[in-house]
Design an enzyme around this catalytic site. Sequence first.
Site, PDB file in Angstrom:
ATOM      1  CE  LYS A 192      11.987   5.952  -3.742  1.00 50.61           C
ATOM      2  NZ  LYS A 192      10.777   5.930  -4.547  1.00 50.61           N
ATOM      3  CE  LYS A 221      11.889  -1.141  -0.096  1.00 51.49           C
ATOM      4  NZ  LYS A 221      10.851  -0.149  -0.340  1.00 51.49           N
ATOM      5  CE  LYS A 269       8.304  -1.857  -8.504  1.00 51.58           C
ATOM      6  NZ  LYS A 269       8.063  -0.920  -7.480  1.00 51.58           N
TER       7      LYS A 269
HETATM    8  P1  TYM Z   1       6.025   0.419  -4.237  1.00 48.42           P
HETATM    9  O1  TYM Z   1       5.711   0.528  -5.685  1.00 48.42           O
HETATM   10  O2  TYM Z   1       7.424   0.702  -3.801  1.00 48.42           O
HETATM   11  O3  TYM Z   1       5.675  -1.039  -3.712  1.00 48.42           O
HETATM   12  C1  TYM Z   1       4.391  -1.610  -3.918  1.00 48.42           C
HETATM   13  C2  TYM Z   1       4.002  -2.421  -2.703  1.00 48.42           C
HETATM   14  O4  TYM Z   1       4.961  -3.442  -2.434  1.00 48.42           O
HETATM   15  C3  TYM Z   1       5.361  -3.362  -1.062  1.00 48.42           C
HETATM   16  N1  TYM Z   1       6.783  -3.766  -0.986  1.00 48.42           N
HETATM   17  C4  TYM Z   1       7.252  -4.710  -0.160  1.00 48.42           C
HETATM   18  N2  TYM Z   1       6.642  -5.494   0.750  1.00 48.42           N
HETATM   19  C5  TYM Z   1       7.416  -6.383   1.413  1.00 48.42           C
HETATM   20  N3  TYM Z   1       8.762  -6.514   1.215  1.00 48.42           N
HETATM   21  C6  TYM Z   1       9.409  -5.737   0.307  1.00 48.42           C
HETATM   22  N4  TYM Z   1      10.698  -5.882   0.108  1.00 48.42           N
HETATM   23  C7  TYM Z   1       8.649  -4.789  -0.430  1.00 48.42           C
HETATM   24  N5  TYM Z   1       8.961  -3.879  -1.399  1.00 48.42           N
HETATM   25  C8  TYM Z   1       7.803  -3.258  -1.721  1.00 48.42           C
HETATM   26  C9  TYM Z   1       5.180  -1.898  -0.677  1.00 48.42           C
HETATM   27  O5  TYM Z   1       5.045  -1.756   0.713  1.00 48.42           O
HETATM   28  C10 TYM Z   1       3.927  -1.562  -1.429  1.00 48.42           C
HETATM   29  O6  TYM Z   1       2.799  -1.954  -0.687  1.00 48.42           O
HETATM   30  N6  TYM Z   1       4.201   4.623  -2.283  1.00 48.42           N
HETATM   31  C11 TYM Z   1       3.848   3.298  -2.751  1.00 48.42           C
HETATM   32  C12 TYM Z   1       2.817   3.281  -3.867  1.00 48.42           C
HETATM   33  C13 TYM Z   1       1.566   4.030  -3.583  1.00 48.42           C
HETATM   34  C14 TYM Z   1       0.524   3.615  -2.726  1.00 48.42           C
HETATM   35  C15 TYM Z   1      -0.462   4.636  -2.804  1.00 48.42           C
HETATM   36  C16 TYM Z   1       0.331   2.491  -1.922  1.00 48.42           C
HETATM   37  C17 TYM Z   1       1.204   5.223  -4.116  1.00 48.42           C
HETATM   38  N7  TYM Z   1      -0.019   5.592  -3.659  1.00 48.42           N
HETATM   39  C18 TYM Z   1      -1.642   4.556  -2.074  1.00 48.42           C
HETATM   40  C19 TYM Z   1      -0.867   2.425  -1.194  1.00 48.42           C
HETATM   41  C20 TYM Z   1      -1.823   3.433  -1.265  1.00 48.42           C
HETATM   42  C21 TYM Z   1       5.097   2.630  -3.267  1.00 48.42           C
HETATM   43  O7  TYM Z   1       6.061   3.261  -3.622  1.00 48.42           O
HETATM   44  O8  TYM Z   1       4.995   1.277  -3.383  1.00 48.42           O
END
Ligand code: TYM
Length: 344
Positions: free
Chosen positions: A123, A207, A210
């Site tokens: 990032k 990956k 969004k």
């Molecule tokens: P975020 O918002 O980027 O994504 C949410 C969830 O989707 C999963 N994910 C994917 N899984 C498979 N293939 C992909 N291409 C893909 N893109 C996204 C992510 O692994 C995630 O599980 N830091 C986290 C949010 C967060 C969080 C937490 C998660 C904040 N606090 C506490 C768990 C526990 C994030 O940015 O997810």
Amino acid sequence: MAETLSAPQAERKKIIFSGIQPTGVFTLGNYIGAIRNWGKLQEDYRCVYCVVDLHAITVRQDPAALRRHTLEAYALLMACGIDPEKSILFIQSHNPHHAECAWVLNCCTQFGELSRMTQFKDKAARYADNINAGLFTYPVLMAADILLYQADLVPVGVDQKQHLELARDVAGRFNNAFGKTFVLPDGYIPKADEGARIMSLQDPTRKMSKSDPNPKGFVAILDEPDVIMKKFRSAVTDSEARVAYAPGKDGINNLMSIYSVFTGKSFPVIEEEFAGKGYGDFKTAVGEAVAETLRPIQERYKELMGDKAYLEECYRRGAQQAMAISGRTLEKVYKRTGFIPSGR
Ligand code: TYM
């Protein structure tokens, strides 16, 4: 729900925590890697799920868009099967304990360990004009999210594994210094070929995200069926034109994982189904399976967005339930750290 979570450790059901950023409509990657499992887990675990708007502002957000995306994300989670009667579903900024706990944990986290986080490095390269301190300490806030609820399991895609390991390290360090306060959480991550990492349809070495500037790279959960079909038909694959899972065939492997998740068919069954057929037939079948699965989610989403009062009732109650649990942990953390009780 809040009541039952306080049951003695020995007889308590395992606790799940997970979160998602409201930075746009969720993709198929979010759905397959994480959200799909969230709904299933609420039958057997005590689940706490969160729309992590505090995390979202580590990248500059337009305030009106952030507000809109946060409500949409909340409704979309419900449409994907998160039931606020079974789980606690809330918006992160509605519970001040997350930011408070993160501060204490920041002071237990080393600069060196945060410097090693690959998501920070990615990032920082992508948003080079805004490498803010929040982007750097983001994993500490994530650790606070998880640890405040004494979560046993965290259902996430594989891209969050390194952050989860950091949460365990920080929790262990705090426990060692001040006495056992936090449960050490484990990941609940799908297997590699079951959607732990869904790849971009345009560049299957990256990956699915969004924030991809090319919308053809990702399928959003709210994409119309004809858009979904078009995106799958133009998915990048190799020139071999044989539907078979094999190392190096990133594009076709990705489509096979998606098709397998949505139809429940194993790879050998899929290979047999498309033996002698080209990629065109296969891409059409994947698109149809995805559009069909997403249709009821999209319908439910529209209904929910038409009832803002109900959404508000749910997220307000969710925040109260969340605070009842996180407040107990934070009180313990403050006491162990050496802060004079405020009596609040
Ligand atoms: P975020 O918002 O980027 O994504 C949410 C969830 O989707 C999963 N994910 C994917 N899984 C498979 N293939 C992909 N291409 C893909 N893109 C996204 C992510 O692994 C995630 O599980 N830091 C986290 C949010 C967060 C969080 C937490 C998660 C904040 N606090 C506490 C768990 C526990 C994030 O940015 O997810």
